[in-house]
Design an enzyme around this catalytic site. Structure first.
Site, PDB file in Angstrom:
ATOM      1  N   GLU A 149       0.831  -1.211   0.000  1.00  0.00           N
ATOM      2  CA  GLU A 149       0.000   0.000   0.000  1.00  0.00           C
ATOM      3  C   GLU A 149       0.869   1.265   0.000  1.00  0.00           C
ATOM      4  O   GLU A 149       0.541   2.242  -0.669  1.00  0.00           O
ATOM      5  CB  GLU A 149      -0.944   0.011   1.204  1.00  0.00           C
ATOM      6  CG  GLU A 149      -1.939  -1.149   1.233  1.00  0.00           C
ATOM      7  CD  GLU A 149      -2.772  -1.270  -0.038  1.00  0.00           C
ATOM      8  OE1 GLU A 149      -2.952  -0.262  -0.733  1.00  0.00           O
ATOM      9  OE2 GLU A 149      -3.229  -2.388  -0.345  1.00  0.00           O
ATOM     10  N   GLU A 229      -0.554  -2.734  -9.813  1.00  0.00           N
ATOM     11  CA  GLU A 229      -0.581  -3.750  -8.756  1.00  0.00           C
ATOM     12  C   GLU A 229       0.727  -4.539  -8.739  1.00  0.00           C
ATOM     13  O   GLU A 229       1.316  -4.771  -7.690  1.00  0.00           O
ATOM     14  CB  GLU A 229      -1.753  -4.719  -8.959  1.00  0.00           C
ATOM     15  CG  GLU A 229      -3.103  -4.123  -8.653  1.00  0.00           C
ATOM     16  CD  GLU A 229      -3.203  -3.551  -7.241  1.00  0.00           C
ATOM     17  OE1 GLU A 229      -2.749  -4.229  -6.294  1.00  0.00           O
ATOM     18  OE2 GLU A 229      -3.706  -2.438  -7.096  1.00  0.00           O
TER      19      GLU A 229
END
Lengths: 310, 206
Positions: A149, A229
Site C-alpha cells: 500500500e 498492482e
C-alpha cells in the site's frame, strides 16, 4: 487501490459484503450525480468544450477529496498508536527503513481481510486496513501488505488512475453529445435535404470514434491498474526483502489457502480426482476487464522474486 | 495450452491409460537437484519411494516378486538399499535409499517399466523424493530425524512434480516453503502449477 479482490471468495468472506456494497453504492451515486449534472448542462445548451472543462474540474475535485470520500464510504476510522500498537509499529518500521513520510492510519471494522491506500499526495495519504486483515496475518505478512500500500502512495497511483479516467470520461460525454446532436441533425434532415444528412453522417462518425475511445480507454485503465498492482508488489518486495511473505498473505486473503488440498493423495486418487478436465481458469476476457491481476499471477511473480533473491 | 487442447489431451490421456507414463519427465529431476542445492541449499538424501496401489490378485504378487528379484540383482550395480512397506491405505511402498539421486531414479524407472510390462501401470500412484537443508546434513547427530525435510512428489497420472513440506510432527504444511520450491524449479522440470493438486502424503513410512 484495493489490495485484493478475490475471484473465488470463500464462505467467510462472502458473509461480509457490507463494505463492498457501501463503496459501490457511494461511487454509483457519485457517477449518477455526474451524469445528471452534465446532462443538465447539456440540456441548458452549453457547448461541449465548456462541458469537458467542467467535467475535468469535477474529476479533479473528486481526486482532491478522494481520501475523504473513500474514508467516508468505507467507514474507516483514523486510529492512534495507543489503539493499534502493532499496526503502527509495523508501518513505522517500514517508513524508517525506506525514508518515507508517515501516512495516516485507519482501521475498518469488518471481518473481510482487505487493505487500501488513498490520498492525493505523499504527505496527506491514508493507509486503511480491516480488522479481519489484522486477525488473519502474522506481523511479517502484514508488513508485506502495508509495504504494498505504501508503494501505491509512493507511485502516486491515485493520481495516475484519476488522470487516466479523465480521458475516458471526456470520451463518454463526447459520445453523449454526439448522440444528442446526432438525433437533432437527423430530425432536421427531413426538412433541409442533403447538406444536413451529410452533417448527421459526420456526427455518427464522432459517436463511433468517441465510443471506440471510451472502450479503449476503459481497457487501458484496467491494464494500467493491473500493472500498478504488479509494481506495488515489486515495491513491497524491495522494501521488506521478503516477497514470499506477501505471497503468503495474498494466499490467505484471497482464500487460495483453502484450495490447498488437505485430503491425502492416496484418498484423492480413489475419487478419480485426476481425470477432471482442467478448469479454464483466468480466461482472457475476465483478465481484460479486471482491475487486479489474478492472485495466482501475482504470487507467481512474487515467488520468482523470492527465488532470485536466494 | 489452449482450452481445447487441454480437453483433447485429457480425453487422450484417459483413453490411453496404460501408456501415459512419461519416463523422460522424471529424469529431469536429476539436473533439478543441482538447482535446488545451489539456490535453496537443499540436498537430496537419496531416500525416495515408489507408491503403488496393491491388489490381492496372483499377477500382482508375481510382479512384486519379480521387482524384488530385479532389485536384488541390481543392488551391487546401482548401490542402494531397499525395503517395502504397506501403509494403512493399502498402498505398497518401495523405499529406496540410493547413494546418488541418479541411482535412485534409475532403479525407480526400471521398476516402473516392469510394472508397466505386467499391465499394472494404472496402479502406480506417485514417487516421492526427499531433500534436506544442507546445514542439517552436516550435523550427523540427527540423521534419522525427519524434521525439516522437504519432499518432491512425482504424480504419474499427470506426469508432473509438486512440493510437499510438512511441519514436523504436525498435519499441516509450510506453504511458503513449497511455493519457494515451485519458483525455483518450475522452469526446469514439469511442475504442477495448480496448487489445488498438491495433495499431501501424511505419515510417510520412511
Amino acid at each position: 487501490m484495493h489490495l485484493s479482490a478475490s475471484r473465488r471468495p470463500s464462505s467467510w468472506q462472502r458473509r461480509d459484503t457490507g463494505l463492498t456494497v457501501r463503496m459501490l453504492l457511494s461511487f454509483g451515486i457519485l457517477t449518477l450525480l455526474y451524469i445528471v449534472f452534465l446532462s443538465a448542462l447539456l440540456y441548458v445548451g452549453l457547448d461541449f468544450i465548456s462541458i469537458t472543462i467542467i467535467a475535468s474540474v469535477m474529476i479533479l475535485l473528486q481526486w482532491y477529496f478522494s481520501d475523504k470520500i473513500v474514508l467516508w464510504s468505507s467507514g474507516a476510522k483514523i486510529v492512534t498508536s495507543d489503539q493499534y500498537p502493532r499496526l503502527h509499529n509495523v508501518i513505522e518500521r517500514i517508513i524508517a527503513r525506506n525514508n518515507l513520510p508517515k501516512p495516516k492510519i485507519a482501521v475498518i471494522n469488518t471481518r473481510m481481510p482487505n487493505a487500501f491506500a488513498t490520498g492525493k499526495g505523499k504527505r496527506s495519504s491514508v493507509v486503511a486496513v480491516t480488522t479481519g486483515l489484522l486477525d488473519l496475518l502474522d506481523t511479517e505478512e502484514l508488513e508485506g501488505v502495508l509495504a504494498h500500500e505504501l508503494t501505491h502512495i509512493q507511485n502516486r497511483d491515485v493520481l495516475v488512475l484519476t488522470l487516466a479516467s479523465l480521458f475516458s470520461t471526456v470520451a463518454w460525454y463526447l459520445m453523449q453529445f454526439g448522440f444528442y446532436s446526432g438525433g437533432m441533425g437527423y430530425g432536421y434532415g427531413y426538412g433541409y435535404g442533403g447538406r444536413d444528412r451529410n452533417n448527421a453522417g459526420g456526427l455518427a462518425i464522432v459517436v463511433i470514434v468517441a465510443m471506440l475511445t471510451w472502450v479503449i480507454s476503459f481497457l487501458v485503465i484496467r491494464a494500467i491498474s493491473r500493472y500498478r498492482e504488479f509494481a506495488a508488489d515489486r515495491g513491497s518486495a524491495q522494501m521488506t526483502g521478503k516477497p514470499a511473505k506477501l505471497a503468503n498473505a495474498l494466499m490467505k486473503i484471497s482464500g487460495n489457502m483453502h484450495r490447498m488440498p488437505t485430503k491425502d493423495l492416496r484418498q484423492a486418487e480413489g475419487l478419480n480426482a485426476f481425470f477432471i478436465i482442467p478448469a479454464a481458469s483466468g480466461s482472457t476476457i475476465i483478465n481484460l476487464f479486471s482491475t487486479h491481476p489474478p492472485v495466482e499471477k501475482r504470487i507467481e511473480k512474487l515467488m520468482e522474486m523470492e527465488a532470485s533473491m536466494s | 495450452m489452449s482450452f481445447f487442447r487441454k480437453i483433447r489431451k485429457s480425453i487422450y490421456d484417459s483413453k490411453n491409460n496404460e501408456s501415459m507414463i512419461d519416463s523422460e519427465a522424471i529424469f529431469s529431476l536429476s539436473s533439478a537437484t543441482i538447482t535446488l542445492e545451489t539456490r535453496q541449499r537443499l540436498k537430496p538424501t537419496g531416500r525416495c519411494a515408489l507408491i503403488v496401489k496393491s491388489t490381492s490378485g496372483l499377477y500382482f504378487k508375481e510382479m512384486k516378486d519379480e521387482i524384488q528379484r530385479f532389485l536384488g540383482i541390481s543392488k551391487p550395480d546401482l548401490q542402494f538399499d531397499y525395503r517395502t512397506a504397506v501403509d494403512s491405505y493399502g498402498y505398497l511402498w518401495l523405499i529406496l535409499a540410493g547413494r546418488t539421486i541418479e541411482d535412485s531414479l534409475a532403479a525407480i524407472t526400471a521398476v516402473v517399466d516392469t510394472i508397466q510390462e505386467k499391465g499394472f501401470s494404472s496402479q502406480i500412484l506417485a514417487s516421492i523424493f526427499e531433500f534436506r537443508p544442507v546445514r542439517e546434513l552436516e550435523n550427523s547427530n540427527e540423521k534419522n530425524n525427519n524434521a525439516g525435510m522437504r519432499y518432491l512428489v512425482y504424480n504419474y497420472k499427470s506426469n508432473k512434480f509438486y512440493p510437499f513440506v510438512p511441519f514436523f510432527g504436525e498435519r499441516s504444511r509450510d506453504t511458503e516453503n513449497e511455493m519457494t520450491i515451485m519458483a525455483t524449479l518450475q522452469k526446469e522440470i514439469p511442475f504442477e502449477k495448480d496448487m489445488g493438486m498438491w495433495y499431501p502424503l501424511w505419515d510417510l513410512p520412511f
